[in-house]
Design a protein around this motif. Structure first.
Motif, PDB file in Angstrom:
ATOM      1  N   GLN A  24     -11.637   1.551   0.202  1.00 38.71           N
ATOM      2  CA  GLN A  24     -10.425   1.228  -0.532  1.00 38.71           C
ATOM      3  C   GLN A  24      -9.248   0.980   0.421  1.00 38.71           C
ATOM      4  OE1 GLN A  24     -11.542   0.321  -3.314  1.00 38.71           O
ATOM      5  NE2 GLN A  24     -10.755   1.754  -4.860  1.00 38.71           N
ATOM      6  N   ARG A  25      -9.160   1.738   1.488  1.00 37.36           N
ATOM      7  CA  ARG A  25      -8.070   1.525   2.459  1.00 37.36           C
ATOM      8  C   ARG A  25      -8.223   0.175   3.161  1.00 37.36           C
ATOM      9  NH1 ARG A  25      -4.712   5.701   3.254  1.00 37.36           N
ATOM     10  NH2 ARG A  25      -5.399   7.770   2.532  1.00 37.36           N
ATOM     11  N   GLU A  26      -9.449  -0.198   3.485  1.00 34.66           N
ATOM     12  CA  GLU A  26      -9.664  -1.503   4.114  1.00 34.66           C
ATOM     13  C   GLU A  26      -9.233  -2.637   3.192  1.00 34.66           C
ATOM     14  OE1 GLU A  26     -13.471  -0.397   7.022  1.00 34.66           O
ATOM     15  OE2 GLU A  26     -13.807  -1.150   4.972  1.00 34.66           O
ATOM     16  N   LEU A  27      -9.507  -2.497   1.896  1.00 36.48           N
ATOM     17  CA  LEU A  27      -9.096  -3.527   0.945  1.00 36.48           C
ATOM     18  C   LEU A  27      -7.579  -3.610   0.834  1.00 36.48           C
ATOM     19  CD1 LEU A  27     -11.715  -2.999  -1.894  1.00 36.48           C
ATOM     20  CD2 LEU A  27     -11.393  -5.074  -0.546  1.00 36.48           C
ATOM     21  N   LEU A  28      -6.906  -2.476   0.822  1.00 37.48           N
ATOM     22  CA  LEU A  28      -5.448  -2.477   0.759  1.00 37.48           C
ATOM     23  C   LEU A  28      -4.852  -3.191   1.970  1.00 37.48           C
ATOM     24  CD1 LEU A  28      -4.897   1.167  -0.521  1.00 37.48           C
ATOM     25  CD2 LEU A  28      -4.325  -0.931  -1.768  1.00 37.48           C
ATOM     26  N   VAL A  33      -1.351  -4.906   0.765  1.00 41.32           N
ATOM     27  CA  VAL A  33      -0.691  -4.182  -0.325  1.00 41.32           C
ATOM     28  C   VAL A  33       0.167  -3.058   0.250  1.00 41.32           C
ATOM     29  CG1 VAL A  33      -1.048  -2.759  -2.362  1.00 41.32           C
ATOM     30  CG2 VAL A  33      -2.544  -4.719  -1.940  1.00 41.32           C
ATOM     31  N   THR A  34       1.439  -3.077  -0.064  1.00 44.11           N
ATOM     32  CA  THR A  34       2.354  -2.031   0.402  1.00 44.11           C
ATOM     33  C   THR A  34       2.960  -1.222  -0.743  1.00 44.11           C
ATOM     34  OG1 THR A  34       4.187  -3.619   0.424  1.00 44.11           O
ATOM     35  CG2 THR A  34       2.939  -3.329   2.484  1.00 44.11           C
ATOM     36  N   ASP A  35       2.904  -1.751  -1.968  1.00 45.33           N
ATOM     37  CA  ASP A  35       3.469  -1.059  -3.126  1.00 45.33           C
ATOM     38  C   ASP A  35       2.804   0.307  -3.271  1.00 45.33           C
ATOM     39  OD1 ASP A  35       4.079  -0.097  -5.714  1.00 45.33           O
ATOM     40  OD2 ASP A  35       4.304  -2.130  -6.504  1.00 45.33           O
ATOM     41  N   PRO A  36       3.555   1.403  -3.204  1.00 45.72           N
ATOM     42  CA  PRO A  36       2.942   2.735  -3.279  1.00 45.72           C
ATOM     43  C   PRO A  36       2.231   2.993  -4.599  1.00 45.72           C
ATOM     44  CG  PRO A  36       5.348   2.867  -3.380  1.00 45.72           C
ATOM     45  CD  PRO A  36       5.014   1.471  -2.988  1.00 45.72           C
ATOM     46  N   ARG A  37       2.685   2.376  -5.684  1.00 44.50           N
ATOM     47  CA  ARG A  37       2.008   2.569  -6.978  1.00 44.50           C
ATOM     48  C   ARG A  37       0.615   1.961  -6.952  1.00 44.50           C
ATOM     49  NH1 ARG A  37       5.317  -0.436 -11.130  1.00 44.50           N
ATOM     50  NH2 ARG A  37       5.173  -1.951  -9.422  1.00 44.50           N
ATOM     51  N   VAL A  38       0.513   0.763  -6.398  1.00 38.82           N
ATOM     52  CA  VAL A  38      -0.781   0.092  -6.319  1.00 38.82           C
ATOM     53  C   VAL A  38      -1.706   0.835  -5.355  1.00 38.82           C
ATOM     54  CG1 VAL A  38      -1.969  -2.037  -5.680  1.00 38.82           C
ATOM     55  CG2 VAL A  38       0.219  -2.144  -6.896  1.00 38.82           C
ATOM     56  N   ARG A  39      -1.172   1.265  -4.240  1.00 34.44           N
ATOM     57  CA  ARG A  39      -1.981   2.008  -3.274  1.00 34.44           C
ATOM     58  C   ARG A  39      -2.524   3.288  -3.898  1.00 34.44           C
ATOM     59  NH1 ARG A  39      -1.790   0.139   1.928  1.00 34.44           N
ATOM     60  NH2 ARG A  39      -2.590   2.145   2.674  1.00 34.44           N
ATOM     61  N   SER A  40      -1.717   3.926  -4.713  1.00 35.84           N
ATOM     62  CA  SER A  40      -2.162   5.160  -5.373  1.00 35.84           C
ATOM     63  C   SER A  40      -3.318   4.888  -6.334  1.00 35.84           C
ATOM     64  CB  SER A  40      -0.989   5.784  -6.136  1.00 35.84           C
ATOM     65  OG  SER A  40      -1.400   6.941  -6.825  1.00 35.84           O
ATOM     66  N   VAL A  41      -3.255   3.761  -7.055  1.00 41.25           N
ATOM     67  CA  VAL A  41      -4.345   3.404  -7.974  1.00 41.25           C
ATOM     68  C   VAL A  41      -5.647   3.254  -7.197  1.00 41.25           C
ATOM     69  CG1 VAL A  41      -5.239   1.593  -9.480  1.00 41.25           C
ATOM     70  CG2 VAL A  41      -2.868   2.335  -9.706  1.00 41.25           C
ATOM     71  N   THR A 183      -3.268  -6.368 -12.734  1.00 38.46           N
ATOM     72  CA  THR A 183      -4.437  -6.773 -11.952  1.00 38.46           C
ATOM     73  C   THR A 183      -4.863  -5.708 -10.957  1.00 38.46           C
ATOM     74  OG1 THR A 183      -3.071  -7.872 -10.276  1.00 38.46           O
ATOM     75  CG2 THR A 183      -3.800  -9.200 -12.144  1.00 38.46           C
ATOM     76  N   SER A 184      -3.945  -4.851 -10.562  1.00 38.26           N
ATOM     77  CA  SER A 184      -4.270  -3.857  -9.540  1.00 38.26           C
ATOM     78  C   SER A 184      -5.312  -2.861 -10.037  1.00 38.26           C
ATOM     79  CB  SER A 184      -3.003  -3.126  -9.097  1.00 38.26           C
ATOM     80  OG  SER A 184      -2.118  -4.015  -8.456  1.00 38.26           O
ATOM     81  N   VAL A 185      -5.228  -2.479 -11.304  1.00 39.24           N
ATOM     82  CA  VAL A 185      -6.227  -1.553 -11.850  1.00 39.24           C
ATOM     83  C   VAL A 185      -7.617  -2.175 -11.775  1.00 39.24           C
ATOM     84  CG1 VAL A 185      -7.006  -0.380 -13.931  1.00 39.24           C
ATOM     85  CG2 VAL A 185      -4.579  -0.381 -13.350  1.00 39.24           C
TER      86      VAL A 185
END
Length: 356
Positions: A24-28, A33-41, A183-185
């Protein structure tokens, strides 16, 4: 609904995933992706790694945006490769050959093509041209059990002949990356993969004492949640886009006991008689909601959570990945009863009852 007459059994199973996998970190990082909300998902999804087919970054390191045409071509190209491998692995597990296949049912929800995967795979694999076929397109994550119901009926009507169900889902061909929570979910959840299962009444494959026999199926539609899971056209993006209502895990969980009651009706079985659970790896919240509402333990859904951890949500084929792990575990005993369960757009819950 329980079946009468000679039961069709699951004679073998095979799966396939892409060679390219990502944490998941590699995909971010790949998607910048820098948005903390999206990263948390992404990081709280209970998913460690997924197989995906993604383009290399642009020369400047930015993500490459694929057109709808490029996504459809990827769906076909990667789907054929994954489907072929899953079928070959399934037949090896069943002790059968391509020449034994008399019926091929293909399921997909990650692209649209005509002719469908059934015709393309028959050509690709050299399956006999008299093989009957069926394509189930666009039903979503529940479709594997909808199709298994049809395959079971064909196998019962053709004793001794071999039917194949193959679920081909190239979920990376259904992605829209636009940095929105909508789309992030979806982008945090799905992985590419294919799964195949061989179904026969007897004689077409080697006898496997612990191959479960299908006893019956049940469906439960939730009309008030018809829009809760959708794959429709996004005018802004010029692509198809998948959407999940945040409440869908709780809606599915609340209706799961009713689906189970329907499945066990007139069988004389109680929920406590179910020894094995093969549940679609729809996502952490979905699995937890189903588990709580059905009174299951974490051990009951160990293969479901294991598939989610290792592959993400593989859409219609997820339950067969879980079934493969159960079969490999070797803990099922003659007489054991199990439930196969999938959930998806409609909204719908599908279940099947099986006995080893």
């Amino acid at each position: 609904m329980t079946r009468t007459g000679a039961g069709a059994r699951l004679a073998g199973v095979g799966t396939a995933v892409p060679d390219t996998t990502y944490t998941q970190r590699e995909l971010l990082d790949l998607l910048a992706v820098t948005d903390p909300r999206v990263r948390s998902v992404f990081l709280n999804s209970a998913i460690e790694r997924r197989g995906l087919t993604l383009p290399d970054p642009a020369p400047d390191g930015s993500p490459v945006v694929e057109s709808q045409g490029e996504l459809l071509r990827k769906h076909t190209r990667q789907g054929l490769q994954l489907g072929r491998t899953a079928i070959e692995n399934c037949l090896a597990d069943a002790g059968a050959r391509l020449s034994d296949v008399r019926y091929l049912c293909c399921v997909t929800s990650t692209g649209f093509l005509t002719p469908g995967f059934s015709a393309l795979l028959i050509k690709e694999l050299g399956i006999d041209v008299s093989c009957s076929r069926l394509d189930v397109v666009g039903m979503g994550c529940n479709a594997g059990l909808n199709a298994l119901n049809a395959v079971d009926g064909w196998a019962r009507a053709h004793p001794g002949e071999l039917a194949l169900l193959v679920c081909v889902e190239v979920c990376s061909a259904a992605y829209v990356f636009d940095a929105t929570m909508r789309t992030s979910v979806v982008n945090s959840l799905f992985g590419d993969g294919a799964a195949a299962v061989a179904v026969t009444t007897a004689g077409a494959a080697r006898e496997t004492p612990l191959a479960p026999t299908l006893l019956g199926f049940s469906s439960r539609i939730i009309p008030e949640a018809a829009d809760a899971m959708r794959y429709d056209w996004d005018d802004r993006q010029g692509k198809f886009s998948f959407w999940l209502d945040p409440q869908i895990p709780y809606v599915v969980g609340a209706h799961a006991p009713g689906a189970l009651d329907r499945l066990l009706h007139d069988t004389g079985l109680l929920p406590s008689d179910i020894a094995h659970w093969v549940v679609h790896s729809g996502g952490k919240k979905v699995v937890d909601s189903v588990r709580i509402n059905l009174g299951l333990t974490r051990h009951d859904v160990r293969h479901t959570t294991g598939v989610l951890r290792d592959h993400g949500n593989l859409s219609s084929g997820s339950f067969l990945f879980s079934y493969q792990r159960l079969a490999a575990e070797g803990r099922a005993r003659p007489g054991d009863v199990g439930v196969l369960m999938t959930m998806g757009p409609g909204s719908t819950i599908e279940m099947a009852l099986a006995r080893w």
